[in-house]
Design a protein around this motif. Structure first.
Motif, PDB file in Angstrom:
ATOM      1  N   ALA B 127      37.990  41.280  29.659  1.00  0.00           N
ATOM      2  CA  ALA B 127      38.257  39.867  29.935  1.00  0.00           C
ATOM      3  C   ALA B 127      39.726  39.566  29.649  1.00  0.00           C
ATOM      4  CB  ALA B 127      37.358  38.993  29.064  1.00  0.00           C
ATOM      5  N   PHE B 128      40.306  38.661  30.429  1.00  0.00           N
ATOM      6  CA  PHE B 128      41.678  38.227  30.175  1.00  0.00           C
ATOM      7  C   PHE B 128      41.701  37.412  28.880  1.00  0.00           C
ATOM      8  CE2 PHE B 128      41.468  38.337  34.907  1.00  0.00           C
ATOM      9  CZ  PHE B 128      42.388  39.351  35.109  1.00  0.00           C
ATOM     10  N   PRO B 129      42.811  37.343  28.158  1.00  0.00           N
ATOM     11  CA  PRO B 129      44.045  38.084  28.392  1.00  0.00           C
ATOM     12  C   PRO B 129      43.968  39.493  27.802  1.00  0.00           C
ATOM     13  CG  PRO B 129      44.303  36.635  26.512  1.00  0.00           C
ATOM     14  CD  PRO B 129      42.902  36.446  26.998  1.00  0.00           C
ATOM     15  N   PHE B 130      44.849  40.376  28.260  1.00  0.00           N
ATOM     16  CA  PHE B 130      44.916  41.713  27.664  1.00  0.00           C
ATOM     17  C   PHE B 130      46.304  42.333  27.852  1.00  0.00           C
ATOM     18  CE2 PHE B 130      42.483  42.273  31.774  1.00  0.00           C
ATOM     19  CZ  PHE B 130      43.492  42.890  32.518  1.00  0.00           C
ATOM     20  N   ILE B 131      46.470  43.464  27.200  1.00  0.00           N
ATOM     21  CA  ILE B 131      47.690  44.255  27.383  1.00  0.00           C
ATOM     22  C   ILE B 131      47.327  45.406  28.310  1.00  0.00           C
ATOM     23  CG2 ILE B 131      49.402  45.729  26.244  1.00  0.00           C
ATOM     24  CD1 ILE B 131      49.651  42.776  25.463  1.00  0.00           C
ATOM     25  N   ALA B 132      48.198  45.698  29.265  1.00  0.00           N
ATOM     26  CA  ALA B 132      47.940  46.803  30.183  1.00  0.00           C
ATOM     27  C   ALA B 132      49.013  47.868  30.038  1.00  0.00           C
ATOM     28  CB  ALA B 132      47.910  46.288  31.615  1.00  0.00           C
ATOM     29  N   ILE B 148      45.287  37.077  36.647  1.00  0.00           N
ATOM     30  CA  ILE B 148      45.793  37.759  37.841  1.00  0.00           C
ATOM     31  C   ILE B 148      47.111  37.105  38.279  1.00  0.00           C
ATOM     32  CG2 ILE B 148      45.350  38.218  40.282  1.00  0.00           C
ATOM     33  CD1 ILE B 148      42.370  38.499  39.520  1.00  0.00           C
ATOM     34  N   GLY B 149      48.127  37.927  38.397  1.00  0.00           N
ATOM     35  CA  GLY B 149      49.440  37.426  38.813  1.00  0.00           C
ATOM     36  C   GLY B 149      50.250  36.832  37.681  1.00  0.00           C
TER      37      GLY B 149
END
Lengths: 238, 346
Positions: B127-132, B148-149
């Protein structure tokens, strides 16, 4: 009369043309590096001008090469997408043939006098794509005296079939900028000739009548240069 | 909404059909690995030629497998960059023309956004938010993701991408391209402790990476132990592969943990070809557990390039009303943070 839409992006030029019986509609732009931005909008413009949609077409034609590798793939990519979407047959037309036909139509005197044209496109890497063609009129339009090939300009100049012509031929296409071709003495020389979808229409119509159309999946470019000297890696073991 | 996804940014032709109601319906991939293996890397001209041969048959295949006819497809998403420009043009040309022919919208998708959202295709999505952590042959980036975005770049490689370092190390050890899986396999036989490779830039603050020094260190170690033919003995090669992989994995893990600590996030997603690396996954599971954080990743086949991630990413943006005109643009370079947010709030 078949309804054909043709397009070509094999050179710096981008062109689209449509044939409906005797009537032709076309667009031609010099659009170096912007083919992807211009091609589909031009298709849309030409169809709109004709009051047609893709559903009204019988076949699609494209400049199948030789020419810029990337350009050929943009043209065929769009053709494949359109043909797949509407289940239309596809005809590939030689860019060199189209250049010769366009030139004869613009300069009928050379057709009447039976002057062959030597078409040359710059293939880079010190080579040209070239062919020697002569006018026959309908139904075939052209006869190939020397088949299309990729060669160093010096080899083109040394071809017996070319040498034999003396000055009785016309030189067209940007490939003629190579100094090695200066030993030849054509009666007339015109470097500013580009492939144009408009001149592909009669050739496409002929190919369609000859049963040369293929399904979208089978349509492929003619690169001519297939053996490119990419260096294979050296393995140490195994 | 049912979306056909087309991926041709490098050496894999990937197609998929994704449905916003029913999930992933079908996907197909043609990998050109064998075609390029002899050259030790991707030859762009060969890649582009092959995409044009494979695209339509693969489109037919995913439609047949999903029992989907043309009139059931609502939109087309194609990769518009970043990547090999000639390869991108093939997918973009076919995709945009197909959409025009079917009278449906088309959208150019950012390849790395596709990777970033690939874990969303799994049963238990993050689930958002996260680190990628985006880690592939072309990218090594840490990104803060609000939605997203909504991307903020936290750090990236200052030189080689991690995947590129794997490829180059593989070449030094006479292994095939792409290097990642081959290094990983050889490393299994490597003896821990025989070599310890430097962990670049971990002592410095910040979230940037550098892998060129590690590459040089690997080259020197190979040269030092080389036999007459220029290559160390088999066991030494395995030991080097092990030490190299451990250095890359622990560098990535240290920076990921640091990014989570700095931002206070508890969720990490890893995406891109290197995220398929088993040791990296293990290391992150262990290391993040210590700080109460979790790592998510896509199934192996969706770590490397694929059409499913493009169909998914495209679908999210198409649902939000975004689409591109027939004036198609592809981009070899395309910073991720230039993407618009999913819902344009203005």
């Amino acid at each position: 009369m078949p309804r054909i839409l043709a397009l070509d992006t094999s050179s710096d030029a981008c062109s689209v043309a449509l044939m409906d019986g005797e009537r032709t509609l076309s667009r031609f732009e010099l659009a170096a590096k912007s083919h992807t931005r211009r091609l589909l909008p031009m298709v849309d413009e030409v169809l709109a001008e004709a009051g047609w949609s893709l559903a009204n077409l019988d076949a699609l034609a494209f400049g199948r090469g030789p020419g810029s590798f990337t350009g050929l793939r943009i043209g065929l990519g769009v053709i494949q997408g359109l043909a797949f979407a509407r289940d239309l047959p596809v005809v590939g037309v030689s860019t060199l043939d189209a250049m010769a036909l366009g030139y004869y139509e613009a300069h009928p005197v050379f057709a009447q006098e039976g002057r062959p044209v030597l078409v040359a496109l710059d293939a880079r890497m010190q080579e040209v794509y070239w062919a020697l063609l002569s006018w026959t009129g309908e139904p075939d339009w052209l006869r190939r005296l020397e088949a299309e090939a990729v060669s160093p300009p010096s080899e083109v100049a040394a071809q017996p079939g070319v040498q034999r012509l003396g000055s009785a031929f016309v030189a067209i296409g940007p490939g003629w900028h190579y100094p090695e071709l200066a030993t030849l003495t054509p009666e007339h020389r015109d470097l500013e000739v580009y492939p144009d979808a408009l001149h592909m229409l009669p050739l496409a119509k002929r190919a369609l009548a000859n049963g040369e159309a293929v399904p979208a999946e089978q349509a492929q470019p003619v690169y001519l240069r297939d053996k490119i000297s990419w260096k294979k890696r050296q393995r140490i073991r195994s | 909404m049912r979306v056909l996804g087309i991926e041709t940014s490098c050496d894999e032709t990937g197609l998929a059909l994704y449905d916003s109601e029913h999930g992933l319906l079908s996907h197909a991939l043609f990998s050109q690995i064998e075609l390029h293996a002899d050259y030790g890397g991707v030859v762009p001209e060969l890649a582009s030629r092959d995409h044009l041969r494979k695209l339509l048959p693969l489109i037919r295949q995913v439609m047949a497998e999903a029992k989907t006819s043309a009139d059931e497809i609502d939109a087309i998403a194609y990769t518009a960059g970043p990547g090999l420009i000639g390869a991108l043009m093939v997918g973009a040309s076919v995709g945009s023309a197909l959409a025009y022919g079917w009278g449906i919208p088309a959208l150019g998708v950012h390849h790395m956004e596709g990777h970033l959202l690939a874990p969303m295709l799994e049963d238990e999505p993050p689930a958002f938010p996260f680190i990628a952590l985006l880690v592939s042959g072309g990218h090594t980036q840490l990104v803060q993701v609000q939605g997203i975005g909504e991307y903020q770049l936290l750090g990236e490689s200052l030189d080689d991408a991690a995947g590129e370092a794997f490829d180059k190390a593989a070449k030094m050890l006479d292994l095939d391209y792409p290097g990642g899986p081959h290094i990983a396999k050889l490393a299994e036989r490597g003896r821990p402790g025989r070599f310890t490779f430097p962990r670049p830039m971990v002592d410095r603050p910040g979230l940037d990476f550098s892998f060129s020094g590690l590459k040089t260190y690997t080259l020197n170690t190979v040269a030092e132990h080389a036999q007459a033919d220029g290559l160390p003995d088999d066991q030494t090669c395995a030991d080097i592969a092990h030490a190299f992989q451990e250095a890359v994995v622990s560098t990535l893990a240290i920076k990921c943990r640091r990014a989570l600590e700095q931002t206070g996030q508890k969720t990490l997603i890893i995406a891109g070809g290197v995220s398929a690396n088993t040791r990296l996954r293990e290391e992150l599971e262990t290391s993040l557990a210590k700080i109460g954080a979790r790592v998510f990743y896509a199934r192996h086949e969706f770590c490397t390039d694929n059409g499913a991630m493009i169909a998914y990413a495209g679908c999210q943006r198409l649902l939000a009303g975004q689409s591109d005109s027939t004036a198609v643009t592809v981009r070899a370079r395309w910073p991720l943070d230039e993407l618009p947010p999913l819902s344009l709030r203005d």
